[in-house]
Design a protein around this motif. Structure first.
Motif, PDB file in Angstrom:
ATOM      1  N   ASP B 370      33.769  44.115  45.499  1.00  0.00           N
ATOM      2  CA  ASP B 370      32.741  43.467  46.298  1.00  0.00           C
ATOM      3  C   ASP B 370      33.382  42.937  47.564  1.00  0.00           C
ATOM      4  O   ASP B 370      34.449  42.323  47.520  1.00  0.00           O
ATOM      5  CB  ASP B 370      32.132  42.284  45.533  1.00  0.00           C
ATOM      6  N   LEU B 371      32.719  43.184  48.673  1.00  0.00           N
ATOM      7  CA  LEU B 371      33.212  42.646  49.939  1.00  0.00           C
ATOM      8  C   LEU B 371      32.101  41.810  50.540  1.00  0.00           C
ATOM      9  O   LEU B 371      30.973  42.270  50.697  1.00  0.00           O
ATOM     10  CB  LEU B 371      33.567  43.798  50.881  1.00  0.00           C
ATOM     11  N   TYR B 372      32.423  40.574  50.798  1.00  0.00           N
ATOM     12  CA  TYR B 372      31.431  39.710  51.424  1.00  0.00           C
ATOM     13  C   TYR B 372      32.042  39.107  52.664  1.00  0.00           C
ATOM     14  O   TYR B 372      33.166  38.618  52.623  1.00  0.00           O
ATOM     15  CB  TYR B 372      30.997  38.611  50.451  1.00  0.00           C
ATOM     16  N   THR B 373      31.353  39.170  53.759  1.00  0.00           N
ATOM     17  CA  THR B 373      31.887  38.536  54.952  1.00  0.00           C
ATOM     18  C   THR B 373      30.785  37.803  55.681  1.00  0.00           C
ATOM     19  O   THR B 373      29.641  38.243  55.737  1.00  0.00           O
ATOM     20  CB  THR B 373      32.609  39.539  55.879  1.00  0.00           C
ATOM     21  N   GLU B 374      31.152  36.657  56.196  1.00  0.00           N
ATOM     22  CA  GLU B 374      30.161  35.785  56.804  1.00  0.00           C
ATOM     23  C   GLU B 374      30.673  35.323  58.164  1.00  0.00           C
ATOM     24  O   GLU B 374      31.807  34.875  58.282  1.00  0.00           O
ATOM     25  CB  GLU B 374      29.925  34.585  55.898  1.00  0.00           C
ATOM     26  N   VAL B 375      29.842  35.446  59.164  1.00  0.00           N
ATOM     27  CA  VAL B 375      30.199  34.967  60.497  1.00  0.00           C
ATOM     28  C   VAL B 375      29.365  33.733  60.786  1.00  0.00           C
ATOM     29  O   VAL B 375      28.138  33.794  60.813  1.00  0.00           O
ATOM     30  CB  VAL B 375      29.910  36.038  61.569  1.00  0.00           C
ATOM     31  N   THR B 376      30.008  32.622  60.960  1.00  0.00           N
ATOM     32  CA  THR B 376      29.299  31.407  61.354  1.00  0.00           C
ATOM     33  C   THR B 376      29.838  30.994  62.721  1.00  0.00           C
ATOM     34  O   THR B 376      30.844  31.550  63.174  1.00  0.00           O
ATOM     35  CB  THR B 376      29.539  30.272  60.339  1.00  0.00           C
ATOM     36  N   PRO B 377      29.190  30.056  63.371  1.00  0.00           N
ATOM     37  CA  PRO B 377      29.669  29.693  64.713  1.00  0.00           C
ATOM     38  C   PRO B 377      31.119  29.236  64.722  1.00  0.00           C
ATOM     39  O   PRO B 377      31.813  29.396  65.723  1.00  0.00           O
ATOM     40  CB  PRO B 377      28.739  28.560  65.121  1.00  0.00           C
ATOM     41  N   ASP B 378      31.606  28.652  63.610  1.00  0.00           N
ATOM     42  CA  ASP B 378      32.988  28.166  63.702  1.00  0.00           C
ATOM     43  C   ASP B 378      34.009  28.979  62.923  1.00  0.00           C
ATOM     44  O   ASP B 378      35.205  28.734  63.070  1.00  0.00           O
ATOM     45  CB  ASP B 378      33.079  26.683  63.343  1.00  0.00           C
ATOM     46  N   ARG B 379      33.565  29.920  62.096  1.00  0.00           N
ATOM     47  CA  ARG B 379      34.578  30.721  61.420  1.00  0.00           C
ATOM     48  C   ARG B 379      34.030  32.062  60.947  1.00  0.00           C
ATOM     49  O   ARG B 379      32.823  32.247  60.828  1.00  0.00           O
ATOM     50  CB  ARG B 379      35.168  29.963  60.226  1.00  0.00           C
ATOM     51  N   VAL B 380      34.966  32.947  60.691  1.00  0.00           N
ATOM     52  CA  VAL B 380      34.624  34.227  60.084  1.00  0.00           C
ATOM     53  C   VAL B 380      35.370  34.292  58.769  1.00  0.00           C
ATOM     54  O   VAL B 380      36.594  34.117  58.740  1.00  0.00           O
ATOM     55  CB  VAL B 380      35.061  35.417  60.966  1.00  0.00           C
ATOM     56  N   SER B 381      34.644  34.490  57.682  1.00  0.00           N
ATOM     57  CA  SER B 381      35.327  34.573  56.396  1.00  0.00           C
ATOM     58  C   SER B 381      35.091  35.926  55.762  1.00  0.00           C
ATOM     59  O   SER B 381      34.061  36.560  55.970  1.00  0.00           O
ATOM     60  CB  SER B 381      34.852  33.485  55.436  1.00  0.00           C
ATOM     61  N   VAL B 382      36.090  36.344  55.010  1.00  0.00           N
ATOM     62  CA  VAL B 382      36.021  37.618  54.311  1.00  0.00           C
ATOM     63  C   VAL B 382      36.439  37.377  52.867  1.00  0.00           C
ATOM     64  O   VAL B 382      37.429  36.677  52.613  1.00  0.00           O
ATOM     65  CB  VAL B 382      36.972  38.650  54.952  1.00  0.00           C
ATOM     66  N   PHE B 383      35.682  37.916  51.937  1.00  0.00           N
ATOM     67  CA  PHE B 383      36.044  37.815  50.530  1.00  0.00           C
ATOM     68  C   PHE B 383      36.088  39.214  49.949  1.00  0.00           C
ATOM     69  O   PHE B 383      35.114  39.956  50.058  1.00  0.00           O
ATOM     70  CB  PHE B 383      35.010  36.995  49.757  1.00  0.00           C
ATOM     71  N   VAL B 384      37.211  39.556  49.370  1.00  0.00           N
ATOM     72  CA  VAL B 384      37.323  40.852  48.698  1.00  0.00           C
ATOM     73  C   VAL B 384      37.605  40.579  47.237  1.00  0.00           C
ATOM     74  O   VAL B 384      38.580  39.901  46.896  1.00  0.00           O
ATOM     75  CB  VAL B 384      38.464  41.700  49.302  1.00  0.00           C
ATOM     76  N   ARG B 385      36.738  41.082  46.395  1.00  0.00           N
ATOM     77  CA  ARG B 385      36.858  40.706  44.994  1.00  0.00           C
ATOM     78  C   ARG B 385      36.826  41.943  44.105  1.00  0.00           C
ATOM     79  O   ARG B 385      36.044  42.868  44.337  1.00  0.00           O
ATOM     80  CB  ARG B 385      35.690  39.802  44.626  1.00  0.00           C
ATOM     81  N   ASP B 386      37.668  41.947  43.127  1.00  0.00           N
ATOM     82  CA  ASP B 386      37.592  43.016  42.133  1.00  0.00           C
ATOM     83  C   ASP B 386      37.700  42.400  40.751  1.00  0.00           C
ATOM     84  O   ASP B 386      38.056  41.240  40.604  1.00  0.00           O
ATOM     85  CB  ASP B 386      38.707  44.044  42.363  1.00  0.00           C
ATOM     86  N   ARG B 387      37.319  43.191  39.758  1.00  0.00           N
ATOM     87  CA  ARG B 387      37.394  42.694  38.387  1.00  0.00           C
ATOM     88  C   ARG B 387      38.441  43.503  37.625  1.00  0.00           C
ATOM     89  O   ARG B 387      38.240  43.860  36.474  1.00  0.00           O
ATOM     90  CB  ARG B 387      36.042  42.846  37.698  1.00  0.00           C
ATOM     91  N   GLY B 388      39.525  43.768  38.303  1.00  0.00           N
ATOM     92  CA  GLY B 388      40.532  44.643  37.720  1.00  0.00           C
ATOM     93  C   GLY B 388      41.631  43.895  36.998  1.00  0.00           C
ATOM     94  O   GLY B 388      41.422  42.809  36.458  1.00  0.00           O
ATOM     95  N   ALA B 389      42.833  44.492  37.059  1.00  0.00           N
ATOM     96  CA  ALA B 389      43.943  44.004  36.254  1.00  0.00           C
ATOM     97  C   ALA B 389      44.369  42.585  36.626  1.00  0.00           C
ATOM     98  O   ALA B 389      44.717  41.786  35.768  1.00  0.00           O
ATOM     99  CB  ALA B 389      45.133  44.949  36.420  1.00  0.00           C
ATOM    100  N   GLY B 390      44.337  42.285  37.896  1.00  0.00           N
ATOM    101  CA  GLY B 390      44.806  40.967  38.318  1.00  0.00           C
ATOM    102  C   GLY B 390      46.319  40.882  38.200  1.00  0.00           C
ATOM    103  O   GLY B 390      46.979  41.796  37.697  1.00  0.00           O
ATOM    104  N   PHE B 391      46.871  39.808  38.685  1.00  0.00           N
ATOM    105  CA  PHE B 391      48.326  39.658  38.581  1.00  0.00           C
ATOM    106  C   PHE B 391      48.670  38.191  38.683  1.00  0.00           C
ATOM    107  O   PHE B 391      47.833  37.352  39.052  1.00  0.00           O
ATOM    108  CB  PHE B 391      49.042  40.474  39.664  1.00  0.00           C
ATOM    109  N   ASP B 392      49.882  37.916  38.368  1.00  0.00           N
ATOM    110  CA  ASP B 392      50.352  36.545  38.486  1.00  0.00           C
ATOM    111  C   ASP B 392      51.176  36.464  39.757  1.00  0.00           C
ATOM    112  O   ASP B 392      52.231  37.087  39.863  1.00  0.00           O
ATOM    113  CB  ASP B 392      51.197  36.185  37.259  1.00  0.00           C
ATOM    114  N   ALA B 393      50.686  35.724  40.714  1.00  0.00           N
ATOM    115  CA  ALA B 393      51.296  35.739  42.039  1.00  0.00           C
ATOM    116  C   ALA B 393      52.778  35.379  41.988  1.00  0.00           C
ATOM    117  O   ALA B 393      53.571  35.874  42.794  1.00  0.00           O
ATOM    118  CB  ALA B 393      50.559  34.778  42.962  1.00  0.00           C
TER     119      ALA B 393
END
Lengths: 217, 440
Positions: B370-393
């Motif tokens: 899933d990719l969600y991105t939002e442009v507001t007057p003070d910021r641009v945000s992007v969210f990229v989400r998956d439901r996969g393996a994941g990892f430990d940073a």
């Protein structure tokens, strides 16, 4: 068992949906166009109608408008290939309790049907995105002068509602949103239905504009 | 409702007459009589002019006219300077022949098709074309009047004024109907009405001064009755003519729209269907083809023009999603809220987003994000989400650079924040945010 009625002009889609819903729900009827649908839904009184937005003879909107007042117990779930904002917003404003695209997987569709049957609302990420667009609080600098005696709260999303919508748009499920925001799933659901109510009742500029450009009002 | 052809067919107006015969573009056939000694046969000499660059057709241009464009058109056809032709016409006009010739040419020469212009840019500093034409017309009118007064010594000069009025009125009407301007233009109708009034007034004054008004009234009444009767009798015919013309026009527009849709479908959908048939065994590529075709068709049908044509953030995101989806077995559900024109910073954010999506494709083990991105007057945000393996940073070896460099590094260099949420088995979410003040 939930009684479901399928309205779609493509026989393939109807068959596919029927197969995907499988034995989990009771498919009581299907219809390929508006008159047949109106008749069939009147006769069978289903719990949930899966309604295609684009139908010959008036579109899903026609079915909704014909029957909504007459059959208040029926819940409507819009199902469409179209992602066009005006289509989505139009059916929601006409009274659909949710909107899913036809690319939805079988289990997800079943889940959506169950949820609307239970009185919840179903937001696809895209619908949540439209809602955020329409209600973008930050972009609402020129607040419209109140024309009629409407509840001004209808034109704004609360901070929590915005958060919920954003998480929905990011692909979170209600459960995930609940644990993310430390609230119960029930609370998430009530936020979602509040948003849907606002979407249906709001006189907000953007919604009116959408409706006006597409002559929906 | 969802789409309209970008451009209407040019209103070709109603002069769609056959193109003018163009003696220059075909081989010229000069037929003459031979020297013909007495009793000799009359031979026909046929000469084929070597096909030099073909002469421009004899048409009246739409711009650069002095009166009706006859002289300019003729000059273009003869490859002469317009001035020469104009002077020639003026000289001939003093004998009267020029006026007749001009009138005949005006009647017979078609107007140039739009876009078929011989580029004669209007001279800078000139008065607008319309004014220039009017001045030329008035001057010529005065010349004509003086000539006429010279010619009409035989008559009493009171007729001159009405004649001039009639002539002026006719000129106005002619000029108005002659151009391809449709009468829908507000000004055109008024000018036309003015011309009619002028001509009518001239006619009445003419009749009055010659004392024929009383006589003419009877004839006029009779004519009016006759005309009205004729008009009423043929009204259905006119009606049908107008209707059929409208229908024809509508049908033409429809068929052009259909042709445009057909062309698009042929270039996209039919091609893809053919490819799908050929790859019927390869499930993955069939899926990919179908998906990319769906995306393209959807964009064509529903997306606003700005998004399709790029240049904005929404368009950029749609483009990069398409690219990632076609290169990797990943389906990205993207939602964009708000929009902004793309600048360098947003382009960099786009590149980072792309990297995050590629990361999902390579490491998550799932085929959806899933990719969600939002442009507001003070910021641009992007969210990229998956439901996969994941990892430990904490466990990612420090030599693995993907996310760290190409995503996090890139964003922090731009003054934004990058946040990676992940746990083994629970998927990953990359959150990128850029303050917009940084590039306001």
């Amino acid at each position: 068992m939930t009684r479901v009625f399928i309205v779609d002009d493509h026989a393939m889609v109807r068959a596919g949906v029927r197969a995907e819903l499988g034995g989990a729900v009771d498919v009581v009827g299907e219809a390929p166009d508006v008159p047949t649908a109106v008749e069939g839904i009147r006769a069978t009184r289903p719990d949930v109608v899966l309604l295609d937005v684009h139908l010959p003879g008036g579109g899903g909107l026609g079915v909704l408008e014909a029957l909504r007042a007459e059959l208040p117990d029926v819940t409507w779930l819009a199902l469409s290939v179209s992602d066009a904002a005006e289509d989505v917003i139009a059916v929601i404003r006409a009274g659909a309790r949710g909107y899913v695209t036809k690319t939805i997987s079988g289990p997800d569709l079943l889940d959506a049907v169950r949820r609307v049957a239970d009185g919840d609302v179903v937001f696809s990420p895209r619908l949540a995105g439209f809602v955020l667009d329409a209600f973008s609080a930050a972009g609402a600098a020129p607040v419209a002068p109140v024309e009629e005696a409407t509840d001004p709260g209808l034109d704004l999303l609360s901070a929590r509602e915005r958060e919920v919508m954003q998480l929905l748009a990011r692909g979170y499920t209600y459960r995930e949103i609940g644990s993310r925001l430390f609230i119960s799933v029930k609370t998430v659901e009530s936020h979602a239905s509040n948003v849907l109510r606002k979407l249906q009742l709001s006189n907000r500029n953007e919604l009116t504009r959408w409706a006006a450009t597409n002559r929906l009002l | 409702m969802s789409w309209r052809p970008a451009c209407r067919p040019p209103a070709t107006g109603d002069h769609q007459g056959s193109p003018p015969p163009d003696p220059g573009s075909v081989s010229g056939v000069i037929t003459g009589t031979g020297p013909g000694p007495r009793g000799a046969t009359i031979s026909t000499v046929t000469t084929t002019v070597p096909a030099a660059p073909p002469r421009p057709p004899l048409v009246r241009p739409r711009s650069g006219r002095a009166i009706a464009g006859v002289a300019v058109g003729t000059a273009a056809h003869l490859r002469q300077d317009p001035l020469v032709v104009r002077v020639a016409f003026a000289l001939l006009a003093t004998t009267g022949i020029g006026i007749v010739a001009y009138g005949l040419l005006w009647l017979t020469m078609p107007v140039a098709a739009p876009g078929d212009e011989h580029d004669e840019p209007p001279l800078p500093g000139w008065r607008p074309q319309g004014a220039k034409q009017w001045i030329a017309t008035v001057v010529l009118g005065l010349v004509a009047v003086s000539l006429l007064s010279g010619l009409t010594r035989w008559n009493n000069s009171v007729v001159i004024l009405p004649l001039v009025l009639v002539a002026a009125g006719l000129t106005v009407i002619w000029r108005q109907l002659d151009t391809d301007r449709t009468l829908a233009v507000a000004g055109a109708r008024w000018t036309l009405a003015g011309g009619v009034v002028l001509a009518g007034a001239g006619l009445v004054v003419l009749l009055a001064t010659t004392g024929q008004l009383a006589n003419a009234r009877n004839g006029f009444a009779a004519t009016l009755v006759l005309l009205t009767g004729l008009l009423l009798a043929t009204a259905p015919l006119w009606r049908r003519l107008v209707d059929s013309r409208d229908e024809e026009r509508a049908a033409r527009i429809r068929s052009e729209e259909r042709a445009a849709v057909a062309a698009h479908l042929h270039d996209s959908v039919l091609q893809t269907l053919a490819l799908i048939q050929r790859h019927a065994d390869d499930q993955q590529s069939v899926g990919r083809l179908a998906r990319s075709q769906e995306r393209e068709l959807r964009a064509w049908l529903y997306d606003p023009k700005v998004v399709r044509e790029g240049g904005t953030w929404a368009g950029l995101v749609a483009g990069l999603v398409a690219e990632v989806e076609s290169d990797h077995a990943l389906v990205v559900d993207h939602v964009v809220v708000g929009d902004a024109p793309v600048d360098e910073v947003l382009a960099a954010l786009g590149a980072a987003t792309r990297e995050a999506l590629l990361n999902v494709a390579k490491h998550s083990g799932v085929t959806a994000a899933d990719l969600y991105t939002e442009v507001t007057p003070d910021r641009v945000s992007v969210f990229v989400r998956d439901r996969g393996a994941g990892f430990d940073a904490d466990l990612v070896p420090s030599d693995r650079r993907g996310l760290r460099d190409s995503v996090t590094g890139r964003i922090t260099r731009l003054g934004g924040t990058a946040l990676i949420r992940s746990a083994p088995g629970e998927g990953t979410e990359v959150e990128l945010a850029l303050p917009r003040v940084a590039f306001a």
